[in-house]
Scaffold this motif. Structure first.
Motif, PDB file in Angstrom:
ATOM      1  N   THR A  15       0.545  21.002  -1.707  1.00  0.00           N
ATOM      2  CA  THR A  15       0.779  20.180  -0.516  1.00  0.00           C
ATOM      3  C   THR A  15       1.242  18.792  -0.932  1.00  0.00           C
ATOM      4  N   VAL A  16       2.358  18.344  -0.364  1.00  0.00           N
ATOM      5  CA  VAL A  16       2.897  17.013  -0.657  1.00  0.00           C
ATOM      6  C   VAL A  16       2.860  16.182   0.626  1.00  0.00           C
ATOM      7  N   ILE A  17       2.153  15.057   0.577  1.00  0.00           N
ATOM      8  CA  ILE A  17       2.025  14.186   1.745  1.00  0.00           C
ATOM      9  C   ILE A  17       2.782  12.890   1.497  1.00  0.00           C
ATOM     10  N   GLU A  18       3.742  12.610   2.359  1.00  0.00           N
ATOM     11  CA  GLU A  18       4.556  11.393   2.257  1.00  0.00           C
ATOM     12  C   GLU A  18       3.925  10.279   3.085  1.00  0.00           C
ATOM     13  N   ILE A  19       3.766   9.125   2.454  1.00  0.00           N
ATOM     14  CA  ILE A  19       3.080   7.995   3.068  1.00  0.00           C
ATOM     15  C   ILE A  19       4.001   6.773   3.062  1.00  0.00           C
ATOM     16  N   GLY A  47       5.511   2.929   2.800  1.00  0.00           N
ATOM     17  CA  GLY A  47       5.438   1.917   1.750  1.00  0.00           C
ATOM     18  C   GLY A  47       6.727   1.885   0.965  1.00  0.00           C
ATOM     19  N   ARG A  48       7.571   0.866   1.224  1.00  0.00           N
ATOM     20  CA  ARG A  48       8.893   0.824   0.599  1.00  0.00           C
ATOM     21  C   ARG A  48       8.824   0.351  -0.855  1.00  0.00           C
ATOM     22  N   HIS A  49       8.209  -0.798  -1.080  1.00  0.00           N
ATOM     23  CA  HIS A  49       8.148  -1.360  -2.423  1.00  0.00           C
ATOM     24  C   HIS A  49       6.725  -1.542  -2.938  1.00  0.00           C
ATOM     25  N   ALA A  50       5.755  -1.472  -2.050  1.00  0.00           N
ATOM     26  CA  ALA A  50       4.356  -1.654  -2.437  1.00  0.00           C
ATOM     27  C   ALA A  50       3.562  -0.392  -2.085  1.00  0.00           C
ATOM     28  N   GLY A  51       2.655  -0.009  -2.975  1.00  0.00           N
ATOM     29  CA  GLY A  51       1.962   1.269  -2.812  1.00  0.00           C
ATOM     30  C   GLY A  51       0.570   1.188  -2.240  1.00  0.00           C
ATOM     31  N   TRP A  52       0.246   0.128  -1.513  1.00  0.00           N
ATOM     32  CA  TRP A  52      -1.103  -0.020  -0.968  1.00  0.00           C
ATOM     33  C   TRP A  52      -1.489   1.162  -0.075  1.00  0.00           C
ATOM     34  N   LEU A  72       2.800   5.786  -6.703  1.00  0.00           N
ATOM     35  CA  LEU A  72       3.107   4.518  -6.060  1.00  0.00           C
ATOM     36  C   LEU A  72       4.439   3.970  -6.585  1.00  0.00           C
ATOM     37  N   PRO A  73       5.135   3.158  -5.794  1.00  0.00           N
ATOM     38  CA  PRO A  73       6.426   2.616  -6.241  1.00  0.00           C
ATOM     39  C   PRO A  73       6.306   1.547  -7.326  1.00  0.00           C
ATOM     40  N   GLU A  74       5.090   1.093  -7.616  1.00  0.00           N
ATOM     41  CA  GLU A  74       4.919   0.105  -8.680  1.00  0.00           C
ATOM     42  C   GLU A  74       5.199   0.687 -10.061  1.00  0.00           C
ATOM     43  N   VAL A  75       5.206   2.029 -10.169  1.00  0.00           N
ATOM     44  CA  VAL A  75       5.486   2.713 -11.437  1.00  0.00           C
ATOM     45  C   VAL A  75       6.740   3.563 -11.263  1.00  0.00           C
ATOM     46  N   VAL A 109       2.464  10.764  -2.015  1.00  0.00           N
ATOM     47  CA  VAL A 109       3.574   9.979  -2.571  1.00  0.00           C
ATOM     48  C   VAL A 109       3.989   8.888  -1.600  1.00  0.00           C
ATOM     49  N   SER A 110       4.265   7.727  -2.134  1.00  0.00           N
ATOM     50  CA  SER A 110       4.817   6.652  -1.322  1.00  0.00           C
ATOM     51  C   SER A 110       6.282   6.949  -1.038  1.00  0.00           C
ATOM     52  N   GLU A 111       6.721   6.664   0.174  1.00  0.00           N
ATOM     53  CA  GLU A 111       8.119   6.909   0.541  1.00  0.00           C
ATOM     54  C   GLU A 111       9.083   6.114  -0.343  1.00  0.00           C
ATOM     55  N   GLY A 112       8.582   5.050  -0.962  1.00  0.00           N
ATOM     56  CA  GLY A 112       9.449   4.173  -1.743  1.00  0.00           C
ATOM     57  C   GLY A 112       9.460   4.433  -3.237  1.00  0.00           C
ATOM     58  N   ILE A 113       8.918   5.567  -3.685  1.00  0.00           N
ATOM     59  CA  ILE A 113       8.964   5.826  -5.125  1.00  0.00           C
ATOM     60  C   ILE A 113      10.422   5.871  -5.583  1.00  0.00           C
ATOM     61  N   HIS A 114      10.647   5.395  -6.792  1.00  0.00           N
ATOM     62  CA  HIS A 114      12.023   5.255  -7.274  1.00  0.00           C
ATOM     63  C   HIS A 114      12.103   5.590  -8.750  1.00  0.00           C
ATOM     64  N   TYR A 115      13.318   5.886  -9.183  1.00  0.00           N
ATOM     65  CA  TYR A 115      13.565   6.162 -10.596  1.00  0.00           C
ATOM     66  C   TYR A 115      13.657   4.852 -11.373  1.00  0.00           C
ATOM     67  N   ALA A 116      13.751   4.964 -12.679  1.00  0.00           N
ATOM     68  CA  ALA A 116      13.791   3.782 -13.543  1.00  0.00           C
ATOM     69  C   ALA A 116      14.988   2.882 -13.235  1.00  0.00           C
TER      70      ALA A 116
END
Length: 414
Positions: free
Chosen positions: A184-188, A190-195, A215-218, A243-250
């Motif tokens: 199960t994957v739950i999307e939460i 948070g664009r740039h901050a993973g609070w 979190l998008p901080e990593v 997962v935060s909606e704002g997770i991003h690649y390097a």
């Protein structure tokens, strides 16, 4: 400082929360009691209501309905996402705002919102100082993202965190009904901050929550993500991911497939579709049954799971903004200073300059995220847990919530 007499305008801006109206209630009630505030006006849809001369006379509202605001979600006065230009380049909007302020003898302006709203507040404050129009301007914090600089936390975050944690606990139980494998994957939000995404770990702490939290901080690594999920699934036959909606690649690009679909009025990407996309990736790689869930707007409008602490602090923020302005303060935002020593939580208000608040984002400290980047440490739990405490008493009619019903009488109709 000498007494300043005149009307006030209270506006709401940005994305709503389940307690933003509690801040409005605190500000409106305090303003109605202040002898030096001659009239209390509510801006219809934030600063756009000022520009368009669409202002509600809050003195026309019944005290009983105003009291119900604290339990009413969303933005009762209406919100907006409107970016004011740099006044040195284009002061058209500012001239119009000054015109409206002069028309109604507005000497107090209270704006309730997040990062971009504090930018609006700051620009108006500096412009009024520049042209010599005396008007005390105060920001009232709000954002479920909890990324506003200068404050321990923001009204709205705690209730959203409580909703997320509770929902994750409920989904966990549903996902464990059958003796067959499931991811199960739950999307939460948070664009740039993973609070918010990090708050899903409260469910894990309580015994029924995500195995993995991103979190998008990593920076996100898809191959590592798949390996993380596979390892847990192989061991237990189940895996739950937040997962935060704002997770991003390097390289900074969003993982979300909807990253380029649209932007809001401030140029921020409208994210979405991440849970569905990751669910499909996991299904193809593992062959497991996978379900993608997006909590979406429910995170910010789920007033039935609001934190009593959050409601009371939201009201306090609105009330203190008015009291501070009446006392002579301006160009500030109400902020929270909190202690959690020995498990005892205390919160007090302070005033922070708008300059240090506007356009700065507060992110989850890296040391609060585990070394693997797929979960949070106890320090995060200790930070959030006191904020979600308490169950508010909610008036109901026919077993349904009784929300505020404002008259919204426009000044132009009086």
């Amino acid at each position: 400082m000498s007494e300043l007499r005149g009307a006030c305008i209270i506006g709401q801006s940005g994305g709503p929360t389940s307690v933003i109206n509690a801040s409005a209630q605190g500000a409106i009630q305090a303003a109605l009691k202040a002898d030096c505030i001659t009239r209390v006006l509510g801006a219809a849809h934030g600063i756009k209501g000022v520009l368009e001369d669409k202002l509600y006379d809050m003195g026309q509202e019944s005290p009983e309905e105003l009291e119900l605001l604290q339990n009413t979600p969303s933005s009762a006065l209406g919100s907006c996402r409107y970016k004011l230009a740099d006044p040195d380049q284009d002061d058209t909007d500012y001239q119009r705002i000054l015109e409206i302020f002069q028309k109604y003898d507005v000497r107090y302006f209270f704006y309730n919102g997040g990062n971009d709203s504090m930018d609006t507040c700051n620009k108006i404050s500096k412009y009024m100082q520049k042209v010599g129009y005396e008007c005390r301007i105060m920001g009232i914090p709000k954002t479920i993202d909890n990324d506003l600089n200068g404050t321990d936390h923001c009204p709205g975050f705690a209730s959203a965190a409580k909703y997320i944690a509770t929902s994750c606990m409920e989904v966990w139980h549903d996902a464990h009904v059958y003796d067959t494998g499931m991811v199960t994957v739950i999307e939460i939000m948070g664009r740039h901050a993973g609070w918010l995404a990090g708050s899903a770990a409260l469910a894990t702490w309580a015994g029924f929550g995500p195995d993995l939290v991103y979190l998008p901080e990593v920076d996100f690594d898809m191959e590592k993500f798949i390996a993380d999920v596979q390892a847990i699934y192989d061991k237990t036959g189940k895996c739950m991911v937040a997962v935060s909606e704002g997770i991003h690649y390097a390289d900074g690009s969003f993982v979300s497939e909807a990253k380029t679909s649209a932007t809001d009025g401030f140029g921020h990407a409208q994210l979405g579709g991440l849970a569905t996309m990751l669910a499909e990736v996991i299904k193809q790689k593992t062959g497991a049954k996978v379900r993608g869930i997006e909590l979406s707007l429910l995170q910010r409008c789920g007033a039935h799971l609001a934190s009593h602490t959050d409601i009371e602090e939201a009201k306090m923020a609105g009330r203190v903004a008015v009291e501070a302005a009446v006392a002579g303060n301006t160009d500030k935002m109400v902020a929270f200073q909190c202690t959690r020593d020995g498990g005892k939580y205390e919160c007090k208000t302070v005033l922070e300059p708008l300059d240090i608040v506007a356009n700065f984002e507060k992110k989850v400290p890296r040391e609060w995220i585990n070394a693997e980047g797929n979960g949070v440490e106890q320090a995060f739990i200790d930070y959030v847990l006191p904020l979600i405490q308490g169950e508010p008493e909610r008036p109901k009619e026919h077993a349904l919530p009784r929300f505020a019903k404002l008259n919204k009488v426009l000044t132009t109709d009086l």
